[in-house]
Motif scaffolding. Structure first.
Motif, PDB file in Angstrom:
ATOM      1  N   LEU A 138       0.867  -1.170   0.000  1.00  0.00           N
ATOM      2  CA  LEU A 138       0.000   0.000   0.000  1.00  0.00           C
ATOM      3  C   LEU A 138       0.908   1.225   0.000  1.00  0.00           C
ATOM      4  CD1 LEU A 138      -2.284  -1.222   2.909  1.00  0.00           C
ATOM      5  CD2 LEU A 138      -2.718  -1.503   0.458  1.00  0.00           C
ATOM      6  N   ASP A 139       0.875   2.000  -1.057  1.00  0.00           N
ATOM      7  CA  ASP A 139       1.659   3.232  -1.107  1.00  0.00           C
ATOM      8  C   ASP A 139       0.817   4.336  -0.483  1.00  0.00           C
ATOM      9  OD1 ASP A 139       3.805   2.011  -2.356  1.00  0.00           O
ATOM     10  OD2 ASP A 139       3.043   2.434  -4.362  1.00  0.00           O
ATOM     11  N   THR A 140       1.374   4.996   0.536  1.00  0.00           N
ATOM     12  CA  THR A 140       0.657   6.033   1.272  1.00  0.00           C
ATOM     13  C   THR A 140       1.501   7.297   1.321  1.00  0.00           C
ATOM     14  OG1 THR A 140       1.551   5.630   3.484  1.00  0.00           O
ATOM     15  CG2 THR A 140      -0.226   4.172   2.760  1.00  0.00           C
ATOM     16  N   TYR A 141       0.924   8.348   1.896  1.00  0.00           N
ATOM     17  CA  TYR A 141       1.653   9.604   2.047  1.00  0.00           C
ATOM     18  C   TYR A 141       2.848   9.447   2.989  1.00  0.00           C
ATOM     19  CZ  TYR A 141      -2.406  11.663  -0.198  1.00  0.00           C
ATOM     20  OH  TYR A 141      -3.413  11.964  -1.081  1.00  0.00           O
ATOM     21  N   TYR A 142       2.784   8.502   3.927  1.00  0.00           N
ATOM     22  CA  TYR A 142       3.881   8.278   4.871  1.00  0.00           C
ATOM     23  C   TYR A 142       4.866   7.218   4.387  1.00  0.00           C
ATOM     24  CZ  TYR A 142       2.047  11.099   8.722  1.00  0.00           C
ATOM     25  OH  TYR A 142       1.635  12.131   9.513  1.00  0.00           O
ATOM     26  N   GLY A 143       4.607   6.604   3.266  1.00  0.00           N
ATOM     27  CA  GLY A 143       5.479   5.560   2.757  1.00  0.00           C
ATOM     28  C   GLY A 143       4.699   4.279   2.511  1.00  0.00           C
ATOM     29  N   ALA A 149      -4.114   3.283   8.917  1.00  0.00           N
ATOM     30  CA  ALA A 149      -4.434   4.241   9.983  1.00  0.00           C
ATOM     31  C   ALA A 149      -3.483   4.060  11.165  1.00  0.00           C
ATOM     32  CB  ALA A 149      -5.884   4.080  10.425  1.00  0.00           C
ATOM     33  N   ASP A 150      -3.189   2.811  11.532  1.00  0.00           N
ATOM     34  CA  ASP A 150      -2.220   2.549  12.604  1.00  0.00           C
ATOM     35  C   ASP A 150      -0.845   3.084  12.236  1.00  0.00           C
ATOM     36  OD1 ASP A 150      -4.210   1.250  14.010  1.00  0.00           O
ATOM     37  OD2 ASP A 150      -3.461  -0.775  13.589  1.00  0.00           O
ATOM     38  N   ASN A 151      -0.423   2.857  10.996  1.00  0.00           N
ATOM     39  CA  ASN A 151       0.876   3.342  10.544  1.00  0.00           C
ATOM     40  C   ASN A 151       0.916   4.868  10.546  1.00  0.00           C
ATOM     41  OD1 ASN A 151       3.549   2.785   9.172  1.00  0.00           O
ATOM     42  ND2 ASN A 151       2.564   4.125   7.680  1.00  0.00           N
ATOM     43  N   ASN A 152      -0.163   5.501  10.123  1.00  0.00           N
ATOM     44  CA  ASN A 152      -0.204   6.958  10.097  1.00  0.00           C
ATOM     45  C   ASN A 152      -0.070   7.526  11.506  1.00  0.00           C
ATOM     46  OD1 ASN A 152      -0.603   6.767   7.357  1.00  0.00           O
ATOM     47  ND2 ASN A 152      -2.761   7.333   7.426  1.00  0.00           N
ATOM     48  N   ALA A 153      -0.752   6.923  12.465  1.00  0.00           N
ATOM     49  CA  ALA A 153      -0.666   7.400  13.846  1.00  0.00           C
ATOM     50  C   ALA A 153       0.753   7.253  14.379  1.00  0.00           C
ATOM     51  CB  ALA A 153      -1.647   6.637  14.727  1.00  0.00           C
ATOM     52  N   PHE A 154       1.380   6.126  14.091  1.00  0.00           N
ATOM     53  CA  PHE A 154       2.759   5.905  14.526  1.00  0.00           C
ATOM     54  C   PHE A 154       3.696   6.924  13.880  1.00  0.00           C
ATOM     55  CE2 PHE A 154       6.895   4.028  13.572  1.00  0.00           C
ATOM     56  CZ  PHE A 154       7.381   3.839  14.865  1.00  0.00           C
ATOM     57  N   GLU A 155       3.580   7.106  12.562  1.00  0.00           N
ATOM     58  CA  GLU A 155       4.459   8.031  11.856  1.00  0.00           C
ATOM     59  C   GLU A 155       4.228   9.473  12.313  1.00  0.00           C
ATOM     60  OE1 GLU A 155       7.021   7.401  10.025  1.00  0.00           O
ATOM     61  OE2 GLU A 155       6.720   5.261   9.924  1.00  0.00           O
ATOM     62  N   TRP A 156       2.987   9.842  12.574  1.00  0.00           N
ATOM     63  CA  TRP A 156       2.707  11.197  13.050  1.00  0.00           C
ATOM     64  C   TRP A 156       3.348  11.408  14.424  1.00  0.00           C
ATOM     65  CZ3 TRP A 156       0.515  13.656  17.163  1.00  0.00           C
ATOM     66  CH2 TRP A 156       0.266  15.012  17.005  1.00  0.00           C
ATOM     67  N   ALA A 157       3.199  10.432  15.309  1.00  0.00           N
ATOM     68  CA  ALA A 157       3.790  10.553  16.646  1.00  0.00           C
ATOM     69  C   ALA A 157       5.315  10.593  16.561  1.00  0.00           C
ATOM     70  CB  ALA A 157       3.341   9.390  17.526  1.00  0.00           C
ATOM     71  N   ALA A 173       7.056  11.764  14.032  1.00  0.00           N
ATOM     72  CA  ALA A 173       7.455  13.032  13.435  1.00  0.00           C
ATOM     73  C   ALA A 173       7.201  14.212  14.364  1.00  0.00           C
ATOM     74  CB  ALA A 173       6.710  13.239  12.117  1.00  0.00           C
ATOM     75  N   ASN A 174       6.318  14.035  15.362  1.00  0.00           N
ATOM     76  CA  ASN A 174       5.955  15.116  16.285  1.00  0.00           C
ATOM     77  C   ASN A 174       6.164  14.654  17.726  1.00  0.00           C
ATOM     78  OD1 ASN A 174       4.651  17.137  14.374  1.00  0.00           O
ATOM     79  ND2 ASN A 174       3.608  15.227  13.859  1.00  0.00           N
ATOM     80  N   PRO A 175       7.389  14.509  18.173  1.00  0.00           N
ATOM     81  CA  PRO A 175       7.654  13.920  19.491  1.00  0.00           C
ATOM     82  C   PRO A 175       7.168  14.763  20.656  1.00  0.00           C
ATOM     83  CG  PRO A 175       9.671  14.791  18.531  1.00  0.00           C
ATOM     84  CD  PRO A 175       8.608  14.887  17.480  1.00  0.00           C
ATOM     85  N   TRP A 176       6.872  16.027  20.431  1.00  0.00           N
ATOM     86  CA  TRP A 176       6.427  16.870  21.540  1.00  0.00           C
ATOM     87  C   TRP A 176       4.969  16.657  21.871  1.00  0.00           C
ATOM     88  CZ3 TRP A 176       8.002  18.523  16.796  1.00  0.00           C
ATOM     89  CH2 TRP A 176       7.024  18.993  15.950  1.00  0.00           C
ATOM     90  N   ASN A 177       4.211  15.918  21.046  1.00  0.00           N
ATOM     91  CA  ASN A 177       2.777  15.671  21.311  1.00  0.00           C
ATOM     92  C   ASN A 177       2.572  14.355  22.004  1.00  0.00           C
ATOM     93  OD1 ASN A 177       1.719  18.023  20.198  1.00  0.00           O
ATOM     94  ND2 ASN A 177       2.081  17.221  18.160  1.00  0.00           N
TER      95      ASN A 177
END
Length: 131
Positions: A60-65, A117-125, A127-131
């Motif tokens: 699955l090619d996504t915006y996060y890879g 969706a799980d991958n996106n949440a992981f990648e977002w977290a 990329a944004n370690p302060w959240n």
């Protein structure tokens, strides 16, 4: 001696790594079969689905890879590619049967959406370690 052996080993490894692509051609019917699932796939950022066939993992090619999921059990293994553009869906495969691809998408899409969706949440977290 070692140089020849090393070159032979390299040739074998390169030969094993380069698997010929399955010949595919545009299939408007495949695009039409994927259309009902397009909004769900786009909602998590999936832009392309690639199945090499033979029951191998689906990419699955996504915006996060890339996200890889197992090919769904209980449905025929098919090589295909579906590309989801803005407002359009394109599909290509070596063959097309509407009932087979409906069964594939019914089994594949829920898992694809969940895992992406799980991958996106992981990648977002990540990329944004302060959240």
């Amino acid at each position: 001696m070692w140089k020849c052996l090393t070159m032979l080993l390299a040739a074998v490894l390169i030969g094993c790594a380069s698997v010929p692509a399955v010949p595919m051609r545009p299939q408007p019917g495949l695009a039409a079969a994927a259309m009902p699932y397009a909004d769900a796939l786009r909602s998590v950022g999936i832009v392309r689905i690639r199945s090499p066939g033979g029951g191998a993992k689906v990419r699955l090619d996504t915006y996060y890879g890339a996200v890889y999921i197992a090919y769904p059990a209980g449905v025929p293994a098919r090589a295909f590619e579906v590309e989801l553009g803005d407002g359009r869906v394109a599909g290509q495969s070596d063959d097309f049967d509407a009932a087979t691809y409906r069964a594939i998408f019914d089994a594949l899409v829920p898992e694809a959406v969940r895992r992406t969706a799980d991958n996106n949440a992981f990648e977002w977290a990540r990329a944004n370690p302060w959240n």
